[in-house]
Design an enzyme around this catalytic site. Structure first.
Site, short mmCIF file in Angstrom:
data_model
loop_
_atom_site.label_atom_id
_atom_site.label_comp_id
_atom_site.label_asym_id
_atom_site.label_seq_id
_atom_site.Cartn_x
_atom_site.Cartn_y
_atom_site.Cartn_z
N SER A 166 -49.48 -24.56 -85.89
CA SER A 166 -48.88 -24.36 -84.09
C SER A 166 -47.26 -25.44 -84.09
O SER A 166 -47.38 -25.64 -85.22
CB SER A 166 -50.61 -25.47 -83.71
OG SER A 166 -51.15 -24.84 -84.42
N GLY B 65 -49.13 -34.42 -86.62
CA GLY B 65 -49.10 -35.74 -88.08
C GLY B 65 -48.31 -35.61 -89.02
O GLY B 65 -47.20 -34.62 -88.41
N ASN C 90 -49.04 -22.68 -93.42
CA ASN C 90 -50.11 -22.68 -92.70
C ASN C 90 -49.78 -21.01 -92.51
O ASN C 90 -48.53 -21.10 -91.37
CB ASN C 90 -50.33 -23.80 -91.79
CG ASN C 90 -51.85 -22.91 -91.02
OD1 ASN C 90 -52.68 -22.52 -91.01
ND2 ASN C 90 -52.03 -23.85 -90.23
N1 LIG Z 1 -62.98 -26.32 -90.79
C1 LIG Z 1 -63.01 -25.68 -91.48
N2 LIG Z 1 -63.09 -24.24 -92.53
C2 LIG Z 1 -62.62 -23.16 -92.45
N3 LIG Z 1 -61.47 -22.78 -92.71
C3 LIG Z 1 -60.06 -24.01 -92.44
C4 LIG Z 1 -61.40 -25.53 -91.53
N4 LIG Z 1 -59.74 -25.84 -90.98
C5 LIG Z 1 -58.93 -24.86 -91.31
N5 LIG Z 1 -59.59 -24.23 -91.57
C6 LIG Z 1 -58.67 -23.43 -92.28
O1 LIG Z 1 -57.06 -23.83 -92.47
C7 LIG Z 1 -55.64 -23.18 -91.96
C8 LIG Z 1 -55.27 -24.14 -91.20
O2 LIG Z 1 -56.20 -24.84 -90.19
P1 LIG Z 1 -55.34 -25.36 -88.69
O3 LIG Z 1 -54.61 -24.15 -88.52
O4 LIG Z 1 -56.53 -25.96 -87.80
O5 LIG Z 1 -54.14 -26.23 -89.51
P2 LIG Z 1 -53.38 -27.37 -88.39
O6 LIG Z 1 -53.89 -28.43 -89.05
O7 LIG Z 1 -53.60 -26.83 -87.19
O8 LIG Z 1 -52.37 -27.05 -89.00
P3 LIG Z 1 -50.91 -27.15 -88.01
O9 LIG Z 1 -50.32 -28.35 -87.61
O10 LIG Z 1 -49.58 -25.97 -88.78
O11 LIG Z 1 -51.19 -25.78 -86.64
C9 LIG Z 1 -56.83 -22.48 -90.30
O12 LIG Z 1 -56.21 -21.08 -90.55
C10 LIG Z 1 -58.15 -21.81 -91.28
O13 LIG Z 1 -57.96 -20.41 -92.46
MG LIG Z 2 -52.48 -26.03 -85.78
#
Ligand SMILES: Nc1ncnc2c1ncn2[C@@H]1O[C@H](COP(=O)(O)OP(=O)(O)OP(=O)(O)O)[C@@H](O)[C@H]1O
Ligand SMILES: [Mg+2]
Length: 1040
Positions: free
Chosen positions: A178, A401, A174
């Site tokens: 985070s 997760g 990613n």
């Molecule tokens: N609902 C959505 N619509 C469009 N793009 C999304 C959406 N959710 C996530 N993304 C895309 O996926 C990427 C990763 O999402 P996010 O940073 O929320 O993941 P995360 O689950 O928080 O991962 P991590 O555990 O690494 O923090 C975002 O930067 C975005 O580009």
């Molecule tokens: Mg995140």
């Protein structure tokens, strides 16, 4: 379903089911089939439907593209509206379910005045943070707010870029991963206004500060500062604008990322710091720490002759010293020596190069880690609501997760443990709520078959017997403790546990899949093999004492705050990382247990971060690790569908004649009637106190299908009725319009008629008045009437004018006022006629008329036959010259013959009639008998001419006696007026003719007279009377 979640809509799901899969997995018939589960997810994903429910749990599949479903308009749709109430033309496809969930939670909170939380989980890159942000945005935009609260709202929103700058990094999974767990509380007052917030952070991945895998980056803030920091800032921090220059930033060989704009992010972050009220000093110190970490990374050591570590270059250290406000010498000593406390004295023991590097990195990690905690606290300060009145809270838990890598280490252990705890929480919640609902509805509780992961939680966290306890023990145990000794102890203590396996304990088959230093836990979501290497070290997370000692003297305020003297002075061993984590999770569990849960499970659609790609294997893996099947099983253990009687009846009442269109009785009775009518067996459903419970989705689908068909029929009926109604309405309208127009038109006509009549009355009145005063002088009263009379007279007169000059009788009698004018006109008209007549007559006619004038003068009013003669035209002569004897002609031609006519000559003696010709010349009148001139009477000797007043044609020429040889002539001429007129004119003797009454005396010869007597009788005759007179009788009728 808990009563706190009344707003989620299954009916909406039913409508969309065929087109876009099932919107709620609870309605999936094959609810135990992973394949059916995946098929449904995929079907929806391909339609850009990234959200699917499992009851109140929302499964979200990362689309890796903007779907345009997070707009203000979308938010408005969800605000305070049940799905079921959404207009049907808004297809469920565009529903942003995270908004729906957020709104449902919000309203449940307001109505029940209780607390809620969202548990957002999923593997890295699955979209947890995005979902969390969307929910936060939803609240920020949709909740009521006042200007005072605006700032809280803004701070809450901008806390994200700050936390992401310091806590997020690009990883292989990613670009904005985070690297810490986050729980954020949003506090609402009774009006539903967001009045404050609080953030708890969990287990920041500090190791990233000093090491990044290939293709990964350090935390965003470093790149943001180097790329975006102002020149002056960089100068003060001793930084160069080049990431390559910093060894902590180059290891991953991935300084720039396509999806990240460090310069812009810097501006956003820098702006956010101000909004969250970081003072300039705070910011200076904060950036000082960030920069000093970068400088620290560049501090290099080399081995001296004894193999001890020595600084190879002091320049970087000087910057660290300057930025942290620690003397450079002290710093150098702390990084290259270890202080060993002997009994009475402290001994400095030099580091090897590796040790020095370890100490340097440990310092960098500690600095960064504690700074991060300080930032979180600082944000909390600025979000704090100081009003003590009761608040309700919605929590957002964005936590890592389940993670399974090829090699899993201490971090994965902690993370997976966290997920076990949350699963346990979920089971408790779900079962509890299910059970509560069954009880509330008076339905017998059927035990649910599912896997309870409490056993695994205990395996990890049990006091004195759990893996964490053992790890702590091993960390604290004096003597040589290593990761391997730790593993051995584990094998010793939990060898028989069904969820624990090591290489040694495993059977032949499993052993092949493990390394010697591995242990495997059978988590609820699957097996994970952990490599014990680094467990002890990471759990200890030790900072050498002299470094701690040194750092607490820093002049940097934040650093001083982060390393309080109490920590160094305390002899108590600091809590291990795992224990800290455990207790923070216990705290979190407590926090969450007091709240109503809402779940969002995020799934990654593919590893390549590509839009539109659905990797079956990857998703299947996540479905398993997130325990979604498990969740569904629990949700479906009893009844798939339950609805309040009123709602159910409202929807399906058209299916039963007894309930359609209105059911007057108890809804429950109505529902039962409906179900019996549809032929469902007793086992298919249960009647609760307020709800109907339907066991299998297929039952519900059958009802729904019947409803769908019925709906069309109803729709046609309604349509027909409506059309009829509309047409009727239209007709009615037209009719009204027609009547209106008619009325108006009639009104117009009537008004016209009235005006006409009024006018007529006026005219008639005036006419009558005019008539009555017609003889008076012209006044306003009669002037018009008189004009009319004049006009009318003149018009009539015009058509009745006399046509000829002779017509003297035809003249329209004038009204009195026109008398004078009429007279003038008559004269004028006469003159006009005369004029026209005169102009129209020829010279011949003129001569004729002149003769007729003469005739008139001679005979008018004197002789009876005169009037008849007037219209008879005069001839020039009655005998043409050819008929006159040539001899006679010979004799008289020189006198020029003017006129000749046959006559009868009566002898003077016997009155014998003899035919003769009377020829008039310029000089004399000749009486000719054939060839002989019988008598010549010169005009000069013509004494007179006598005629009777009767109608006869007798004329007597009196000749002067002196020249008279033969006496007077008694003649009869048929053209007596013509002949006498000519004679009168030729002889130029106008008064020679005498009209005599009774009898005429004439000279037979000188001295002898004769008489002609005239009378009128029946028949015209001439004869010699007995008295010797010539008797001339003229016809009476002729004279009339
Ligand atoms: N609902 C959505 N619509 C469009 N793009 C999304 C959406 N959710 C996530 N993304 C895309 O996926 C990427 C990763 O999402 P996010 O940073 O929320 O993941 P995360 O689950 O928080 O991962 P991590 O555990 O690494 O923090 C975002 O930067 C975005 O580009
Ligand atoms: Mg995140």
């Amino acid at each position: 379903m808990r009563s706190g979640h009344p707003r989620l809509d299954l009916e909406g799901a039913l409508i969309a089911r065929d087109r876009v899969g099932i919107q709620d997995f609870v309605l999936l018939d094959a609810f135990t089939s992973e394949t059916a589960f995946l098929d449904n997810l995929k079907k929806r994903f391909n339609e850009n439907l990234i959200y699917t429910y499992i009851g109140t749990l929302l499964v979200s599949v990362n689309p890796y593209k903007e779907l345009g479903i997070y707009t203000k308009k979308q938010m408005d749709i969800y605000m305070g509206v049940n799905f079921f109430e959404l207009p049907p033309h808004i297809p469920p496809i565009i529903y942003s379910c995270s908004y729906a969930l957020a709104d449902n939670a919000y309203h449940a909170m307001l109505t029940e005045m209780n607390n809620h939380f969202f548990l957002i989980s999923g593997e890295s890159g699955a979209g947890k943070t995005e979902a969390c942000k969307k929910i936060l945005q939803f609240y920020a935009v949709s909740c009521p707010t006042s200007s005072l609260l605006d700032s809280i709202r803004d701070r809450m929103l901008v806390s994200n870029p700050v936390l992401e700058a310091f806590g997020n990094a690009k990883t292989l999974k990613n670009d904005n991963s985070s690297r810490f767990g986050k729980y954020m509380d949003i506090q609402f007052d009774r009006q539903g206004e967001a009045v404050g917030g609080h953030i708890l952070s969990y287990l920041l991945e500090k190791s990233r500060v000093v090491h990044q895998n290939h293709g990964e980056r350090n935390f965003h803030i470093f790149y943001q500062l180097v790329e975006g920091g102002e020149e002056e800032t960089l100068r003060l921090l001793g930084l160069e604008r080049d990431c390559k220059h910093y060894s902590y930033l180059v290891q991953g060989e991935c300084r720039t990322v396509r999806t990240i704009n460090d310069k812009n992010d810097w501006k956003t972050m820098r702006n956010a710091l101000t909004i969250i009220s970081f003072s300039e000093k705070d910011i200076e110190h904060l950036l000082g720490i960030v920069a000093s970490v970068l400088h620290l990374g560049n501090v290099q050591f080399e081995a001296d002759r004894d193999g001890y570590a020595r600084l190879s270059n002091k320049a970087e250290l000087r910057w660290v010293s300057k930025l942290l406000g620690i003397h450079v010498q002290v710093l150098q000593e702390a990084l290259t020596f270890r202080k060993i406390e002997a009994k009475t004295e402290e001994v400095l023991s030099p580091f090897s190069v590796d040790h020095a590097i370890y100490a340097r990195d440990a310092l960098a990690k500690a600095l960064y880690g504690r700074m991060f905690t300080w930032i979180v606290n600082k944000i909390n300060d600025s979000l704090e609501n100081r009003d003590s009145s009761k608040k309700t809270v919605i929590g957002l838990l964005d936590i890592y997760g389940f993670e399974v890598f090829y090699v899993n280490s201490f971090e994965q252990f902690c993370i997976n443990y966290c997920n076990e705890k949350l699963q346990q929480l979920f089971i408790q919640f779900t079962l509890k709520s299910e059970q509560e609902e069954y009880e509330a509805e008076g339905i017998e509780w059927e035990p649910v078959q599912f896997f309870n992961n409490k056993i695994i939680c205990d395996l990890v966290e049990e006091k004195r017997a759990g893996i964490i306890s053992m790890l702590d023990e091993e960390c604290m145990r004096p003597g040589d403790t290593t990761d391997i000794t730790f593993l051995e102890r584990l094998e010793e203590r939990m060898g028989s546990h069904p969820h624990f396996i090591t290489h040694r304990l495993a059977d032949q088959r499993i052993r092949k899949t493990m390394e010697r230093g591995d242990f495997r836990l059978l988590h609820y979501a699957g097996e994970v093999t952990y490599c014990v290497v680094g467990f002890i070290d990471k759990n200890n997370d030790l900072l050498y004492r002299n470094i701690k000692d040194m750092i607490r003297h820093s002049k940097n305020g934040i650093v001083r705050h982060c390393f309080p003297p109490t920590e160094v002075d305390s002899k108590k061993r600091p809590e291990t990382v795992a224990s800290q984590f455990k207790s923070s999770l216990a705290e979190l569990t407590e926090i969450l247990m007091a709240k109503q849960p809402w779940y969002i499970r995020c799934l990654k659609s593919n590893e390549a971060k590509q839009p539109g790609r659905f990797d079956d294997m990857l998703v299947r893996h996540q479905v398993k690790y997130l325990g979604l099947m498990e969740h569904l099983r629990v949700r479906r253990a009893g009844f798939a569908y339950r609805r309040r009687y009123e709602v159910f009846l409202q929807r399906y009442k058209p299916l039963c004649p007894a309930t359609w269109p209105h059911w007057k009785g108890e809804p429950a009775v109505g529902v039962e009637k409906l179900l019996i009518h549809l032929g469902y067996k007793e086992d298919d459903y249960k009647m609760g106190r307020t709800k109907i419970f339907i066991r299998h989705p297929k039952t519900l689908f059958a009802i729904e299908d019947a409803y769908e068909i019925c709906k069309h029929e109803l729709a046609s009926k309604i349509q027909a009725k409506y059309k009829g109604y509309r047409v009727k309405n239209e007709f009615q309208k037209q009719k009204e319009a027609a009547t209106k127009i008619e009325t108006c038109w009639r009104g117009v006509q009537a008004r016209k008629e009235r005006e006409r009549r009024a006018w007529a009355v006026k005219v008639i009145k005036k006419f009558i008045k005019g008539y009555m005063t017609r003889h008076e002088a012209s006044t306003t009263d009669n002037s018009e009437y008189l004009t009319f009379v004049r006009h009318s007279y003149l018009t009539r007169l015009k058509n009745q004018l006399p046509k000829t000059v002779l017509d003297k009788t035809t003249w329209l009698a004038p009204p009195p006022v026109m008398k004078e004018a009429s007279e003038i006109l008559r004269k004028l008209h006469m003159r006009l006629l005369v004029r026209r007549y005169v102009r129209g007559i020829t010279a011949q006619q003129k001569a004729q008329l002149q003769l007729k004038v003469v005739t008139s003068e001679l005979f008018k009013g004197k002789k009876d036959s005169y009037p008849q003669s007037v219209t008879k035209p005069f001839a020039d002569t009655r005998i043409s010259e050819h008929d006159i004897n040539a001899n006679v002609l010979q004799i008289i031609r020189h006198e020029r013959i003017k006129y000749s006519t046959p006559v009868v000559k009566y002898d003077r003696n016997g009155f014998k009639p003899r035919p003769r010709q009377l020829i008039l010349t310029q000089i004399a009148a000749y009486l000719v008998e054939e060839t002989k001139i019988k008598q010549r009477v010169e005009y000069s000797s013509l004494k007179g001419i006598s005629v009777s007043n009767l109608s006869d044609g007798i004329l007597i020429l009196h000749v002067a006696l002196e020249v008279k040889q033969k006496g007077d002539l008694v003649l009869q001429c048929d053209h007596i007026f013509e002949a006498l007129t000519k004679l009168s004119v030729v002889s130029n003797k106008r008064n020679v003719v005498k009209v005599v009454q009774g009898s005429i005396k004439f000279d037979i010869k000188p001295g002898k007279e004769g008489y002609v007597d005239f009378s009128s009788g029946h028949e015209a005759t001439v004869y010699k009377a007995n008295n010797g007179h010539l008797m001339v009788v003229s016809s009476r009728s002729k004279s009339r």
